[in-house]
Scaffold this motif. Structure first.
Motif, PDB file in Angstrom:
ATOM      1  N   LEU A 132       0.835  -1.210   0.000  1.00  0.00           N
ATOM      2  CA  LEU A 132       0.000   0.000   0.000  1.00  0.00           C
ATOM      3  C   LEU A 132       0.867   1.257   0.000  1.00  0.00           C
ATOM      4  CD1 LEU A 132      -2.738  -1.118   2.523  1.00  0.00           C
ATOM      5  CD2 LEU A 132      -3.053  -0.667   0.092  1.00  0.00           C
ATOM      6  N   SER A 133       1.882   1.279   0.873  1.00  0.00           N
ATOM      7  CA  SER A 133       2.686   2.501   1.025  1.00  0.00           C
ATOM      8  C   SER A 133       3.477   2.817  -0.238  1.00  0.00           C
ATOM      9  CB  SER A 133       3.667   2.358   2.193  1.00  0.00           C
ATOM     10  OG  SER A 133       2.995   1.931   3.344  1.00  0.00           O
ATOM     11  N   ARG A 190       2.714   2.608  -3.168  1.00  0.00           N
ATOM     12  CA  ARG A 190       1.964   3.273  -4.235  1.00  0.00           C
ATOM     13  C   ARG A 190       2.298   4.760  -4.267  1.00  0.00           C
ATOM     14  NH1 ARG A 190      -2.403   0.391  -6.082  1.00  0.00           N
ATOM     15  NH2 ARG A 190      -3.534   2.265  -6.655  1.00  0.00           N
ATOM     16  N   THR A 191       2.910   5.239  -3.180  1.00  0.00           N
ATOM     17  CA  THR A 191       3.249   6.656  -3.099  1.00  0.00           C
ATOM     18  C   THR A 191       4.758   6.791  -3.002  1.00  0.00           C
ATOM     19  OG1 THR A 191       3.290   6.653  -0.725  1.00  0.00           O
ATOM     20  CG2 THR A 191       1.177   7.063  -1.752  1.00  0.00           C
ATOM     21  N   GLY A 245       8.098   9.864  -1.776  1.00  0.00           N
ATOM     22  CA  GLY A 245       8.432  11.153  -1.167  1.00  0.00           C
ATOM     23  C   GLY A 245       7.793  11.325   0.191  1.00  0.00           C
ATOM     24  N   PHE A 277       4.713  11.727   1.008  1.00  0.00           N
ATOM     25  CA  PHE A 277       3.541  10.881   1.201  1.00  0.00           C
ATOM     26  C   PHE A 277       3.953   9.566   1.860  1.00  0.00           C
ATOM     27  CE2 PHE A 277       0.741  13.096  -1.838  1.00  0.00           C
ATOM     28  CZ  PHE A 277      -0.467  12.883  -1.215  1.00  0.00           C
ATOM     29  N   ILE A 311       6.522   8.906   3.724  1.00  0.00           N
ATOM     30  CA  ILE A 311       6.894   9.097   5.130  1.00  0.00           C
ATOM     31  C   ILE A 311       5.644   9.103   5.996  1.00  0.00           C
ATOM     32  CG2 ILE A 311       7.996  10.649   6.782  1.00  0.00           C
ATOM     33  CD1 ILE A 311       9.665  11.763   4.538  1.00  0.00           C
ATOM     34  N   ILE A 358       2.629   8.036   5.338  1.00  0.00           N
ATOM     35  CA  ILE A 358       1.818   6.827   5.311  1.00  0.00           C
ATOM     36  C   ILE A 358       2.445   5.710   6.130  1.00  0.00           C
ATOM     37  CG2 ILE A 358       1.335   4.929   3.750  1.00  0.00           C
ATOM     38  CD1 ILE A 358       0.175   6.973   1.900  1.00  0.00           C
ATOM     39  N   ILE A 375       8.576  19.093   5.370  1.00  0.00           N
ATOM     40  CA  ILE A 375       7.714  18.332   6.272  1.00  0.00           C
ATOM     41  C   ILE A 375       8.153  18.656   7.687  1.00  0.00           C
ATOM     42  CG2 ILE A 375       9.174  16.291   5.868  1.00  0.00           C
ATOM     43  CD1 ILE A 375       6.807  14.605   6.743  1.00  0.00           C
ATOM     44  N   HIS A 396      13.893  15.085   2.474  1.00  0.00           N
ATOM     45  CA  HIS A 396      12.862  14.962   3.507  1.00  0.00           C
ATOM     46  C   HIS A 396      13.378  14.264   4.757  1.00  0.00           C
ATOM     47  CE1 HIS A 396      10.083  16.697   0.856  1.00  0.00           C
ATOM     48  NE2 HIS A 396       9.975  15.665   0.043  1.00  0.00           N
ATOM     49  N   VAL A 427      -2.724  13.203   3.829  1.00  0.00           N
ATOM     50  CA  VAL A 427      -2.578  12.152   2.814  1.00  0.00           C
ATOM     51  C   VAL A 427      -3.908  11.936   2.101  1.00  0.00           C
ATOM     52  CG1 VAL A 427      -2.241   9.689   2.508  1.00  0.00           C
ATOM     53  CG2 VAL A 427      -0.644  10.994   3.899  1.00  0.00           C
ATOM     54  N   ILE A 471      -1.516  16.496  -0.636  1.00  0.00           N
ATOM     55  CA  ILE A 471      -0.587  17.425  -0.002  1.00  0.00           C
ATOM     56  C   ILE A 471      -0.586  18.766  -0.710  1.00  0.00           C
ATOM     57  CG2 ILE A 471       1.842  17.821   0.516  1.00  0.00           C
ATOM     58  CD1 ILE A 471       2.120  14.875   0.922  1.00  0.00           C
ATOM     59  N   MET A 513      -7.868   5.566   4.990  1.00  0.00           N
ATOM     60  CA  MET A 513      -6.732   6.132   4.264  1.00  0.00           C
ATOM     61  C   MET A 513      -6.222   5.148   3.213  1.00  0.00           C
ATOM     62  SD  MET A 513      -3.069   7.317   5.796  1.00  0.00           S
ATOM     63  CE  MET A 513      -2.451   5.654   6.049  1.00  0.00           C
ATOM     64  N   LEU A 515      -6.207   5.661  -0.758  1.00  0.00           N
ATOM     65  CA  LEU A 515      -4.905   5.581  -1.400  1.00  0.00           C
ATOM     66  C   LEU A 515      -4.914   4.635  -2.589  1.00  0.00           C
ATOM     67  CD1 LEU A 515      -2.340   6.916  -0.560  1.00  0.00           C
ATOM     68  CD2 LEU A 515      -1.626   4.762   0.416  1.00  0.00           C
ATOM     69  N   PRO A 554      -3.983   7.580  -5.508  1.00  0.00           N
ATOM     70  CA  PRO A 554      -2.681   7.589  -4.816  1.00  0.00           C
ATOM     71  C   PRO A 554      -2.210   8.986  -4.400  1.00  0.00           C
ATOM     72  CG  PRO A 554      -2.595   6.188  -6.725  1.00  0.00           C
ATOM     73  CD  PRO A 554      -3.915   6.872  -6.783  1.00  0.00           C
TER      74      PRO A 554
END
Lengths: 333, 307
Positions: A115-116, A118-119, A121, A123, A125, A127, B35, B91, B231, B235, B288, B292, B296
């Motif tokens: 799931l994570s 899929r993003t 940068g 996002f 972090i 998620i 961030i 980041h 999220v 953003i 979420m 997602l 996404p």
């Protein structure tokens, strides 16, 4: 033999000799600290695999550490109670519960990583942090396993045929062997074709995609490996303290692991272990150091020194301790 | 039915808090590409400042003012001393440095105020409840929070879409360098914007004071929820933050209130209690994950992101 090899061998010799020195000096309680360094070193090593080599800033790595610990804790709980979970009776046998814990951690990493990833940068972090928090609350809500208070392993450490893990010295050497084994393993993996792809994804993901590489799949595999190894570190920590609680998955734990990696030197094999050592040693000795500087009334507030220290390291010492030691030398970053 | 309405209002009120925190977070990220984990600390600082200045003056309004001023100043100081050095870093550096800030802020407040939580009373003029529908009472204070949140959202919408400052903010989020080249003092703009985000977080902290205990670490919980909001919303999008905050607030509140009872329709009480407690604490994260999978980049992705 290069300078690196020489240093590595002497570090190994020191970590073997140190507990005996401590016993001779009557400071046995510090063996616990050494064991913690080995365990957190292993966890930080696994985080570094995706963070330092894969460029995935996972802020939820403590989740897998906690899941691994909870599997061993829960199995021990059922063994003590003589009850079953999902039709499985509890157990204290390391040969059964430890691999089980690693598999469950890997599965958790597979689902959350899928799931994570899929993003990317910032996002990513957020998620990973959010999902780790989700697991944290899941364990808090499990009243049967103590909720907030966690599970005490009344049967003590896991049982391994031929080894007495309840002996602190033996347990330290088990942790050390596991750590060294995985340092060697990760060192081989990052040099392999898989490792090359992973590093390339960090440097230029678009180019790897253009080369026809399934970037997300490579990253996911790395994420699962890291989760599994973090789970093993959790297993060891559960055995060390004979206690598991949602604190294992607390988001600050994920932050601590990240600090260890960066403090020691990201994208290097010894870096995270050095970082874990320095971090835990600071945690252990910073209060005493503050006391000796006539700041005794603040010694429980050692974080007030540690926080700014961290900011300074981030702003001014980017390569971490490993980077300072080998300044100017290429270390494969 | 009454209970449902009451819980929806509770959800809205949680959503307002989350919006106030997430709006600053998303603006700061959208424009400066930073961030900031310490955003939750500003919430906490706001709550402490409100508690102290209310005790000192005896007036809750002065407490709010104190919170807003202190949080704003701390926010701007934070930008000038630390954040400014992090704009061009990756980041990871931003996360670590602001994590260090959290450790520092938490420990400093512990030294000053100790570990015992402070308590703020609901101000007398907002105490009591109002009849929102025939036969349904709801606390005035919570209604006020919802109203303040709506007012802030409206104000922010007006500022961003209708004023020159808002135009610069929008331009800055699309192309920071171009705005600087056009002669705008981008450094000053960033400091002020950071202060604005801090003011919102401080305001949320002050308003939360009477509802929760004011203690060290109160901000982090909100911060992580605000991340979920950002999220979900996308953003950099203030509109996304509003929608996301209300979604998260309502889903979380309703989940906690009704999920267990709902499960009892299908299973025995014991397992419904167990699964209900677990599921309801995970509900917003599952939400979420679902969003997602479908989108996404969140519900309102900001197109021109180059950070």
């Amino acid at each position: 033999m290069s300078k690196h090899h020489l240093l590595a061998l002497s570090a190994l010799a020191v970590s073997i000799a140190l507990p005996f020195v401590l016993i001779a000096a009557g400071q046995e309680y510090l063996i616990g600290l050494l064991t913690r360094i080995a365990i957190y070193g292993l966890a930080a090593l696994s985080l570094n695999f995706i963070l330092g080599y894969g460029g995935m800033v996972s802020f939820g790595h403590a989740a897998y550490f906690g899941v691994g610990a909870y599997v061993v804790g829960i199995m021990s709980f059922h063994a003590f109670q003589n009850s079953t979970i999902f039709g499985l009776s509890g157990s204290d046998a390391a040969l059964f519960t430890w691999p089980l814990a690693v598999v469950v951690s890997a599965l958790a990493a597979l689902v959350l990583g899928y799931l994570s990833l899929r993003t990317s940068g910032v996002f990513f972090i957020m998620i990973t942090l959010a999902f780790a928090q989700m697991l944290y609350f899941l364990f808090v809500s499990m009243e049967r396993y103590g909720g907030d208070d966690g599970v005490i392993m009344y049967n003590g450490r896991s049982f391994v045929p031929g080894l007495d893990l309840s002996n602190d010295l033996t347990f330290y050497f088990v942790c050390l062997v596991v750590l060294v084994l995985f340092m060697a393993l990760f060192s081989a993996v990052v040099r392999s074709r898989f490792g090359a792809v992973l590093k390339a994804c960090k440097q230029n993901e678009a180019r790897m995609l253009a080369l026809g590489c399934d970037v997300r799949r490579y990253k996911l595999v790395a994420f699962v490996i890291a989760g599994a190894v973090a789970g093993l570190a959790g297993v060891l920590n559960a055995n060390l303290t004979e206690f598991v609680s949602p604190d294992y998955l607390h988001w600050t734990k994920s932050g601590d692991l990240m600090i260890m990696v960066v403090l020691g030197g990201m994208g290097t094999i010894p870096g995270p272990v050095i970082g874990a050592g320095v971090f835990l040693a600071l945690e252990e000795f910073l209060p005493a150091i503050m006391e000796s500087m006539a700041l005794a009334q603040y010694k429980e507030h050692w974080r007030i020194v540690f926080g700014p220290l961290l900011i300074i390291v981030v702003l001014f010492a980017r390569g971490g301790i490993h980077g300072l030691m080998f300044r100017g030398q290429s270390n494969g970053r | 039915m009454f209970l449902l309405l009451e819980q929806i209002l509770n959800g809205l009120q949680l959503g307002v808090f989350l919006f106030l925190i997430a709006a600053g977070l998303t603006l700061i990220f959208g424009i400066m590409g930073v961030i900031n984990l310490a955003h939750g600390s500003l919430f906490m600082i706001g709550a402490y400042a409100a508690a102290v200045s209310t005790q000192w003056s005896g007036s809750f309004l002065i407490g709010i003012l104190g919170a807003v001023v202190v949080a704003g100043l701390v926010g701007m100081a934070m930008e000038l001393v630390i954040m400014r050095r992090l704009y061009n870093r990756d980041h990871l550096d931003q996360v670590l440095a602001t994590f260090g800030l959290i450790l520092f802020a938490n420990e400093l407040l512990t030294i000053i105020f100790g570990r015992t939580p402070l308590f703020l009373d609901v101000p007398p003029f907002l105490n009591g409840s109002a009849e929102i529908l025939p036969g349904i009472d709801y606390p005035v204070y919570r209604l006020t929070i919802i109203a303040v949140g709506c007012a802030v959202a409206a104000l922010l919408y007006f500022v961003i879409t209708r004023t020159r400052a808002g135009m610069l903010i929008r331009a800055g989020s699309t192309n920071r360098d171009m705005v600087a080249v056009l002669g705008v003092d981008i450094g000053l703009m960033f400091t002020l914007l950071f202060g604005l985000g801090a003011v919102f977080a401080g305001l949320a902290g002050a308003m939360a004071g009477p509802l929760v205990s004011v203690e060290v670490g109160m901000g982090e919980q909100q911060l992580i929820l605000a991340f979920v909001v950002v999220v979900i919303g996308g953003i950099g999008s203030v509109r996304g933050a509003l929608v996301g905050a209300i979604l998260v607030g309502v889903v979380d509140t309703l989940g906690r209130a009704f999920l267990t009872d709902f499960l009892k329709l299908f299973m025995d009480t014991a397992s419904a209690d167990g699964i209900g407690a677990g599921l309801s604490s995970m509900s917003i994260y599952i939400l979420m994950a679902a969003i997602l999978i479908a989108r996404p980049n969140g519900l309102f992705p900001v197109a021109a992101q180059r950070h």
